[in-house]
Scaffold this motif. Structure first.
Motif, PDB file in Angstrom:
ATOM      1  N   LEU A  16       0.817  -1.210   0.000  1.00 40.49           N
ATOM      2  CA  LEU A  16       0.000   0.000   0.000  1.00 40.49           C
ATOM      3  C   LEU A  16       0.852   1.262   0.000  1.00 40.49           C
ATOM      4  O   LEU A  16       0.578   2.199  -0.757  1.00 40.49           O
ATOM      5  CB  LEU A  16      -0.952  -0.005   1.197  1.00 40.49           C
ATOM      6  N   ASP A  17       1.881   1.297   0.820  1.00 41.98           N
ATOM      7  CA  ASP A  17       2.748   2.473   0.897  1.00 41.98           C
ATOM      8  C   ASP A  17       3.365   2.798  -0.461  1.00 41.98           C
ATOM      9  O   ASP A  17       3.357   3.951  -0.902  1.00 41.98           O
ATOM     10  CB  ASP A  17       3.848   2.233   1.936  1.00 41.98           C
ATOM     11  N   LYS A  45      -1.332  -1.235   5.834  1.00 41.79           N
ATOM     12  CA  LYS A  45      -0.097  -0.691   5.250  1.00 41.79           C
ATOM     13  C   LYS A  45       1.152  -1.179   5.976  1.00 41.79           C
ATOM     14  O   LYS A  45       2.186  -1.418   5.355  1.00 41.79           O
ATOM     15  CB  LYS A  45      -0.162   0.838   5.288  1.00 41.79           C
TER      16      LYS A  45
END
Length: 77
Positions: A16-17, A45
């Motif tokens: 996600l990051d 995340k």
């Protein structure tokens, strides 16, 4: 999403990051788009989630214009 305990290894890495950075999007903005709290997205995340609802997974992928395999990958310890 249920947070994993520190010593619990899921074998899954959430990208996600990286995807947010590639798209110039903040976690706050993603939260607004998908209707999931920043806290829950942060758990995802930071690879602390043990589970994710399919509806959340689909919403995140739609918002980031990616496939599930782009978001979640198998991780080596």
């Amino acid at each position: 999403m249920t947070p994993a305990t520190e010593d619990e290894w899921t074998g899954v890495h959430c990208r996600l990051d990286e995807l947010l950075a590639e798209r110039g999007m903040t976690l706050t903005r993603l939260s607004e788009i998908v209707g999931v709290s920043i806290v829950n997205l942060s758990v995802l995340k930071n690879d602390r989630a043990r589970a994710i609802r399919f509806s959340t997974l689909i919403a995140v992928c739609q918002a980031l214009d990616c496939e599930i395999g782009d978001l979640l990958v198998r991780a080596d310890r």
